[in-house]
Design a protein around this motif. Sequence first.
Motif, PDB file in Angstrom:
ATOM      1  N   ASP A 296      47.626  37.806  36.046  1.00 31.69           N
ATOM      2  CA  ASP A 296      47.755  36.517  35.369  1.00 31.69           C
ATOM      3  C   ASP A 296      47.012  36.488  34.034  1.00 31.69           C
ATOM      4  O   ASP A 296      47.150  35.517  33.278  1.00 31.69           O
ATOM      5  N   GLY A 297      46.231  37.518  33.743  1.00 27.07           N
ATOM      6  CA  GLY A 297      45.439  37.531  32.520  1.00 27.07           C
ATOM      7  C   GLY A 297      46.293  37.633  31.270  1.00 27.07           C
ATOM      8  O   GLY A 297      47.405  38.181  31.277  1.00 27.07           O
TER       9      GLY A 297
ATOM     10  N   GLN B  87      45.570  31.409  29.038  1.00 32.49           N
ATOM     11  CA  GLN B  87      46.249  31.851  30.256  1.00 32.49           C
ATOM     12  C   GLN B  87      47.154  30.753  30.807  1.00 32.49           C
ATOM     13  O   GLN B  87      48.302  31.020  31.199  1.00 32.49           O
TER      14      GLN B  87
ATOM     15  N   ASP C  27      41.755  38.281  33.676  1.00 34.70           N
ATOM     16  CA  ASP C  27      41.510  37.485  34.881  1.00 34.70           C
ATOM     17  C   ASP C  27      40.934  38.409  35.951  1.00 34.70           C
ATOM     18  O   ASP C  27      41.633  39.302  36.447  1.00 34.70           O
ATOM     19  N   ASP C  28      39.686  38.190  36.294  1.00 31.87           N
ATOM     20  CA  ASP C  28      39.030  39.062  37.269  1.00 31.87           C
ATOM     21  C   ASP C  28      39.587  38.878  38.672  1.00 31.87           C
ATOM     22  O   ASP C  28      39.616  39.832  39.465  1.00 31.87           O
ATOM     23  N   ASP C  29      40.028  37.667  38.999  1.00 29.77           N
ATOM     24  CA  ASP C  29      40.507  37.396  40.357  1.00 29.77           C
ATOM     25  C   ASP C  29      41.979  37.776  40.528  1.00 29.77           C
ATOM     26  O   ASP C  29      42.371  38.352  41.554  1.00 29.77           O
ATOM     27  N   ASN C  30      42.790  37.458  39.532  1.00 24.29           N
ATOM     28  CA  ASN C  30      44.219  37.777  39.579  1.00 24.29           C
ATOM     29  C   ASN C  30      44.600  38.478  38.277  1.00 24.29           C
ATOM     30  O   ASN C  30      45.098  37.830  37.332  1.00 24.29           O
TER      31      ASN C  30
END
Length: 723
Positions: free
Chosen positions: A70-71, A108, A64-67
């Motif tokens: 959470d990946g 995810q 997850d690039d943003d969070n």
Amino acid sequence: MVCHGCYDAPCQLKLEASQGLARGASQDLVYDGARLMTANLTRLFDDARSVKRWRKKGFYPVVDDDNPEDGVLYRMLELKQAHPLAPRGPVDNSFDFSLYREQQCTRQEDFDSYAQDYPLWGMPFGLPGLQPDEHQAMIRWLESGAPPVPQADLAPPLQAQFDAWESFLNGDSNKERLMGRYLYEHLFLATLFLQASDEPVWFRLVRSATPPGEPIDLISTRRPYDDPGVKRVYYRLQRMPITPLGKSHLAYRFDEERREWYRQNFLEPDYTVPELPGYKQQVAANPFKSFVAIPVRSRYRFLLEEAEFTIMNFIKGPVCRGQIALNVIEDRFWVMFMDPESISPESDGAFLARESDNLRLPVSATGTVVDLVTWRSYAKSHDRYQKAKVEFLAEQLNRDDRNIDMDVLWDGDGKNPNAALTIFRHFDTATVVKGFVGETPKTAWVISYALLERIHYLLVAGFDVYGAVAHQLETRLYMDFLRMEGELNFLMFLPPEERKKLREFWYRDAPGFARSHAFADSELMSERPSDLHFSSNDPKAEFLGWMRQHIHQASAERYDYHDKVAKPVSEALDSLVAAAGKHNRFMPQVSFLNVIGGSGEHAFTLLRDSGYSNIALPFLEESRRLPGEDKLTVVQGFVGDHPNLFFEVHEKQLPLFAEDIAALETAEDWEVLRHRYSVARNAPWFWRVSDSFHQRHLSADPIYNGLFDYNRYLGNPVETTAQ
């Protein structure tokens, strides 16, 4: 990577390149034995050129690039830290380590449910977690966006080699263009390196719609000989930002010396190419038609020059995964080659051109079912070719008033170590190495040009890993013909009475249709003597002993542990080799043995040679097992990229280790032995042993070796590998 690489990466999450991590995972299987129709292609560097297109093909992100926290990958690592494996005792029975287990490819948004249902299934799956400092390094990397290692520009000398190769491969004459096509169809799986160094730069040979000097416009087709759909094909070098994984790593040297050899082999001989072959299947799928203009000697010399690599294409290519694909060969056998200068039907261009229709190979178009009518036509064509071969060979021998002798076998020209090979089958994987390894094997092959070329186009160029089960079954059935041809070529060197006796032994209890072969039933095979004079009552062993001395580097000294370890160690290993019998059925196909003690650490591989009454049929293999004929081959170093088990034994305990193996009678005995000597999946020292093996393996040959694969590492001690 030891779990996630190549076509059989769980959930298609391939981690040998940053592009694989960015692509993510999929719930679709590449290997599906029940597939009735061809599957969509999902080759990492071919079938989608952007993450967006991979998402359209059903792949979902694991980072997850943003969070980042959470990946999926981040949470998988954290899950293992929160729920580590018990360091002792059996691994939790919720784990399924079978090769065809049902995969849980969580997304995810579903991870909370996954973690609740399978709390012990964090990464690494079914293995000890990372050490705290290692875990933190991974977490920091993911939090920073999982950046790939920067790719440096090619150094000027390397760039010059790159440019020289692209120019050489794309000459304008028909002769040069046909050479380029032949090279591509035999090297498309290769991991090319332009120069040997500690950190080589890897490339692959691809087809492009654009010429050298322009960005590559990749031509991706199901098979390398399929219609490219453009007027002019260019053969380009595409950089491959990968870390080599041993099971798929096909290193091949591309340097100035190789280029000059190609020039001498393909371009200097005096022949013409009036027109280039097209891409209709009846031509493109048949190398004896598409490349008829290239002299047979040039084609055969190319295949022989790196014969180990040539064979390795079907060993490490996508065909060799699974029991049905591999039970067409014995567990260990030796391979020799016909000399390219000898009198042979397969070395005669006119003969091969006449027989090109009979040399066609099965290529399934849609593959919904096995087409029995078409299949029978392939079988009849093969029989016609074998009868023509018998007539040609008999005529040549009669005309020259000679029989078969050692001069018709290639000795490597006194300098090439590729003239003698050993092939190991490890139930559902395989390995090929240079030299004759181990004791005298049950069988041996002699391979000619036509046989070697057909093996390549059947199992490599023409094989579709995404094809229907019918295509894969047809491939397996046709390979029976080719195996028998190699065996029969070998038998011709033995006395006639020995040929029949050995073949009967190899095909014990096989039905008549499964052993029928035009060459085997010919007068040439049953009556024509060889010019060799045998003095023992075991001509097979006597002949192979001669060839072990005659062929360049056939002795395979690199794998011989004698005189390289202390005498007690050598004697203990010898006792393992000498003791054939049912006790060996409990041993894994491939075991790595780490011997520790006062003289340092020494690595060995224990390979099980399973006994069978015959290997003539693709199914019911267990019914043909003869555990009483099981043997072990022991080599110094590493053979096999898929270890089933690690053993760690002190050199003083090694004689007892050998005695305990010889005493195995029950699954309970095997459980005790594993508890005493093996490195269990949940052993806290698992990664230490793994790192030690990898360090020695990669430092021994950083160009040609790659990382091991652990998808076949055994689970709880009660498991056996008695297939």
